[in-house]
Design a protein around this motif. Structure first.
Motif, PDB file in Angstrom:
ATOM      1  N   MET A   1       0.815  -1.261  -0.078  1.00 36.01           N
ATOM      2  CA  MET A   1       0.005  -0.102   0.035  1.00 36.01           C
ATOM      3  C   MET A   1       0.778   1.160   0.038  1.00 36.01           C
ATOM      4  N   VAL A   2       1.941   1.297   0.878  1.00 32.93           N
ATOM      5  CA  VAL A   2       2.841   2.332   0.955  1.00 32.93           C
ATOM      6  C   VAL A   2       3.743   2.616  -0.417  1.00 32.93           C
ATOM      7  N   SER A   3       3.977   1.569  -0.991  1.00 34.14           N
ATOM      8  CA  SER A   3       4.831   1.622  -2.136  1.00 34.14           C
ATOM      9  C   SER A   3       3.956   2.177  -3.434  1.00 34.14           C
ATOM     10  N   ARG A   4       2.705   1.870  -3.379  1.00 40.05           N
ATOM     11  CA  ARG A   4       1.599   2.247  -4.380  1.00 40.05           C
ATOM     12  C   ARG A   4       1.668   4.022  -4.168  1.00 40.05           C
ATOM     13  N   VAL A   5       1.588   4.382  -2.983  1.00 40.63           N
ATOM     14  CA  VAL A   5       1.500   5.899  -2.791  1.00 40.63           C
ATOM     15  C   VAL A   5       3.013   6.570  -3.438  1.00 40.63           C
ATOM     16  N   GLU A   6       3.872   5.798  -2.847  1.00 44.23           N
ATOM     17  CA  GLU A   6       5.293   6.261  -3.339  1.00 44.23           C
ATOM     18  C   GLU A   6       5.349   6.471  -4.780  1.00 44.23           C
ATOM     19  N   ARG A   7       5.063   5.259  -5.380  1.00 44.00           N
ATOM     20  CA  ARG A   7       5.066   5.426  -6.854  1.00 44.00           C
ATOM     21  C   ARG A   7       4.235   6.490  -7.518  1.00 44.00           C
ATOM     22  N   SER A   8       3.285   6.778  -6.978  1.00 46.50           N
ATOM     23  CA  SER A   8       2.133   7.673  -7.333  1.00 46.50           C
ATOM     24  C   SER A   8       2.684   9.390  -7.167  1.00 46.50           C
ATOM     25  N   ILE A   9       3.410   9.429  -6.057  1.00 51.38           N
ATOM     26  CA  ILE A   9       4.034  10.743  -5.865  1.00 51.38           C
ATOM     27  C   ILE A   9       5.358  11.106  -6.464  1.00 51.38           C
ATOM     28  N   SER A  10       6.051   9.991  -7.040  1.00 54.75           N
ATOM     29  CA  SER A  10       7.423  10.257  -7.324  1.00 54.75           C
ATOM     30  C   SER A  10       7.632  11.095  -8.584  1.00 54.75           C
ATOM     31  N   PRO A  11       6.628  11.042  -9.544  1.00 52.35           N
ATOM     32  CA  PRO A  11       6.811  12.377 -10.596  1.00 52.35           C
ATOM     33  C   PRO A  11       6.558  13.517 -10.266  1.00 52.35           C
ATOM     34  N   PHE A  12       6.161  13.819  -8.762  1.00 52.60           N
ATOM     35  CA  PHE A  12       6.165  15.101  -8.307  1.00 52.60           C
ATOM     36  C   PHE A  12       7.073  15.291  -7.230  1.00 52.60           C
TER      37      PHE A  12
ATOM     38  N   ILE B   1      10.419  14.607  -7.577  1.00 55.38           N
ATOM     39  CA  ILE B   1      11.340  14.958  -8.377  1.00 55.38           C
ATOM     40  C   ILE B   1      11.474  16.360  -8.628  1.00 55.38           C
ATOM     41  N   HIS B   2      10.380  17.080  -8.389  1.00 53.69           N
ATOM     42  CA  HIS B   2      10.232  18.516  -8.557  1.00 53.69           C
ATOM     43  C   HIS B   2      11.184  19.271  -7.272  1.00 53.69           C
ATOM     44  N   ILE B   3      11.109  18.362  -6.078  1.00 59.77           N
ATOM     45  CA  ILE B   3      11.966  18.928  -4.822  1.00 59.77           C
ATOM     46  C   ILE B   3      12.946  18.016  -4.818  1.00 59.77           C
ATOM     47  N   GLY B   4      13.363  17.513  -5.781  1.00 61.61           N
ATOM     48  CA  GLY B   4      14.797  16.835  -5.524  1.00 61.61           C
ATOM     49  C   GLY B   4      14.999  15.477  -5.429  1.00 61.61           C
ATOM     50  N   PHE B   5      13.964  14.761  -5.447  1.00 63.53           N
ATOM     51  CA  PHE B   5      14.291  13.060  -5.437  1.00 63.53           C
ATOM     52  C   PHE B   5      13.081  12.261  -5.840  1.00 63.53           C
ATOM     53  N   LYS B   6      13.458  10.877  -6.148  1.00 60.69           N
ATOM     54  CA  LYS B   6      12.460   9.890  -6.530  1.00 60.69           C
ATOM     55  C   LYS B   6      11.829   9.323  -5.205  1.00 60.69           C
ATOM     56  N   ALA B   7      10.734   9.169  -5.037  1.00 64.63           N
ATOM     57  CA  ALA B   7      10.246   8.601  -3.849  1.00 64.63           C
ATOM     58  C   ALA B   7      10.137   7.096  -3.781  1.00 64.63           C
ATOM     59  N   ASP B   8      10.408   6.585  -4.994  1.00 65.22           N
ATOM     60  CA  ASP B   8      10.135   5.114  -5.307  1.00 65.22           C
ATOM     61  C   ASP B   8      11.434   4.265  -5.611  1.00 65.22           C
ATOM     62  N   LEU B   9      12.553   4.582  -5.392  1.00 68.75           N
ATOM     63  CA  LEU B   9      13.726   3.886  -5.913  1.00 68.75           C
ATOM     64  C   LEU B   9      13.747   2.423  -5.072  1.00 68.75           C
ATOM     65  N   ASP B  10      13.651   1.538  -6.043  1.00 69.70           N
ATOM     66  CA  ASP B  10      13.579   0.227  -5.434  1.00 69.70           C
ATOM     67  C   ASP B  10      15.124  -0.734  -5.092  1.00 69.70           C
ATOM     68  N   LEU B  11      15.118  -0.724  -3.738  1.00 68.75           N
ATOM     69  CA  LEU B  11      16.417  -1.114  -3.330  1.00 68.75           C
ATOM     70  C   LEU B  11      16.894  -2.635  -3.783  1.00 68.75           C
ATOM     71  N   PRO B  12      15.943  -3.323  -3.450  1.00 71.07           N
ATOM     72  CA  PRO B  12      16.670  -4.849  -4.146  1.00 71.07           C
ATOM     73  C   PRO B  12      16.974  -4.562  -5.558  1.00 71.07           C
ATOM     74  N   ALA B  13      16.004  -3.979  -6.376  1.00 69.59           N
ATOM     75  CA  ALA B  13      16.469  -4.062  -7.828  1.00 69.59           C
ATOM     76  C   ALA B  13      17.538  -3.147  -8.154  1.00 69.59           C
ATOM     77  N   PHE B  14      17.789  -2.148  -7.273  1.00 68.66           N
ATOM     78  CA  PHE B  14      18.991  -1.307  -7.564  1.00 68.66           C
ATOM     79  C   PHE B  14      20.191  -2.091  -7.203  1.00 68.66           C
ATOM     80  N   LEU B  15      20.218  -2.752  -6.095  1.00 72.24           N
ATOM     81  CA  LEU B  15      21.451  -3.628  -5.553  1.00 72.24           C
ATOM     82  C   LEU B  15      21.794  -4.656  -6.525  1.00 72.24           C
ATOM     83  N   ALA B  16      20.872  -5.336  -7.019  1.00 69.34           N
ATOM     84  CA  ALA B  16      20.812  -6.555  -8.072  1.00 69.34           C
ATOM     85  C   ALA B  16      21.667  -5.973  -9.152  1.00 69.34           C
ATOM     86  N   GLN B  17      20.938  -4.625  -9.694  1.00 68.71           N
ATOM     87  CA  GLN B  17      21.542  -4.397 -11.192  1.00 68.71           C
ATOM     88  C   GLN B  17      22.902  -3.596 -10.988  1.00 68.71           C
TER      89      GLN B  17
END
Ligand SMILES: C[S@@+](CC[C@H](N)C(=O)[O-])C[C@H]1O[C@@H](n2cnc3c(N)ncnc32)[C@H](O)[C@@H]1O
Length: 235
Positions: A181-192, A194-210
Motif C-alpha cells: 500500500m505504501v509503495s503504491r503511494v510512493e510510486r504515485s507521488i514520485s513524478p511530483f 522529483i520537482h523537490i529533488g528526489f524520486k520517492a520510489d527507488l527500488d532497493l533490491p532491484a538497484f542492488l541487483a542491477q
C-alpha cells in the motif's frame, strides 16, 4: 539493524533482497535528466539546509558513527551539496566532496571557510563520471543522493570503481517501501517529488541487483524510519 552478512567478509547474494525479478525490474516510475536535477538544486541551494537539514540529520549522524572512520582514511562524499555533513567527519581523515551544482558547492565552500574546516577538498563533478583513478578511496559515501540521479546504477558502478578493494560503499537514502500500500503511494507521488529533488520510489533490491552490490548491513534511520543506511564492501 538487519545485519545480513558478517561485515567486511565476502558475502553471498541474499535471496530475499535480490529476488529473481530484481535484475530487470524498473528502478522508479520517474525519469529525470541531469539538466532537470541541476536546475532543481540550483533553486534549492538557498533553502536546502532549512528544508532538508534537521529532518535528515539523525541519519547523517548515524551514518558517520557507523562508518567508524579510521585516522588517515580517504573518504569520497558523492553529492556533497551544501556540505552539511562536513562538520561530522573526524579531523584525521581526508574527505573529498563532489557535486555538480555550483550553487550547492558554493554553500559548501562558505561553510568550510566559515567553520575553519580543514582536510576537505570540494570539486565540481558528475557522480556518473567520476574523475578519479580506480581504487582511490577507502570509503565512498552517497548521503541522500542515489534517488536523485538519473541513472543510479551507473553512479553506483562509478562509486565501486573508485573504491579500493575491501573498502566500503555506503548509501543513505529513502527507498521504495516493501509494504504494497505504501509503495503504491510512493510510486504515485514520485513524478511530483522529483520537482523537490528526489524520486520517492527507488527500488532497493532491484538497484542492488542491477549494480551488482551485496549489502553487509541495512539499518533503518530517521523518524519515521523510512530511510536506510546501506553498507556494501567492495570485493
Ligand atoms: C539531496 S542533496 C544531498 C546533499 C547532502 N549529501 C546531504 O546529506 O544533505 C543531493 C545532492 O546531489 C547533487 N547531485 C545530484 N545529481 C548529481 C550528479 N549527477 N552528480 C553530482 N552531484 C549530483 C545535487 O546537486 C545535491 O547537492
Amino acid at each position: 539493524m538487519i545485519t545480513l552478512f558478517e561485515p567486511h567478509k565476502p558475502a553471498p547474494v541474499d535471496e530475499d533482497l535480490l529476488t529473481s525479478s530484481s535484475g530487470t525490474a524498473q528502478l522508479s516510475v520517474a525519469a529525470v535528466e541531469n539538466d532537470f536535477v541541476a536546475a532543481v538544486y540550483e533553486k534549492l541551494a538557498s533553502v536546502y539546509d532549512l528544508a532538508f537539514g534537521p529532518t535528515l540529520q539523525p541519519g547523517r549522524i548515524r551514518a558517520l558513527k557507523h562508518m567508524g572512520i579510521a585516522d588517515g582514511e580517504r573518504v569520497l562524499e558523492v553529492g556533497v551539496g551544501t556540505g552539511i555533513n562536513l562538520p561530522l567527519y573526524p579531523k584525521a581523515c581526508a574527505v573529498t566532496g563532489i557535486d555538480f551544482s555550483s550553487s550547492m558547492l558554493e554553500k559548501a565552500r562558505d561553510r568550510v571557510a566559515r567553520m575553519g574546516l580543514r582536510n576537505f577538498r570540494l570539486l565540481q563533478m558528475d557522480a556518473a563520471d567520476l574523475k578519479f583513478a580506480d581504487g582511490s578511496f577507502d570509503i565512498v559515501y552517497a548521503p541522500y543522493l542515489i534517488s536523485v540521479v538519473p541513472d543510479p546504477v551507473k553512479v553506483a558502478c562509478e562509486m565501486r570503481r573508485v573504491c579500493r578493494p575491501g573498502g566500503r560503499i555506503i548509501f543513505l537514502n529513502h527507498f521504495l517501501s516493501p509494504n504494497p500500500m505504501v509503495s503504491r503511494v510512493e510510486r504515485s507521488i514520485s513524478p511530483f517529488t522529483i520537482h523537490i529533488g528526489f524520486k520517492a520510489d527507488l527500488d532497493l533490491p532491484a538497484f542492488l541487483a542491477q549494480a551488482d552490490l551485496q549489502p553487509v548491513s541495512i539499518e533503518k534511520v530517521n523518524v519515521p524510519r523510512i530511510w536506510s543506511l546501506v553498507t556494501c564492501v567492495k570485493d
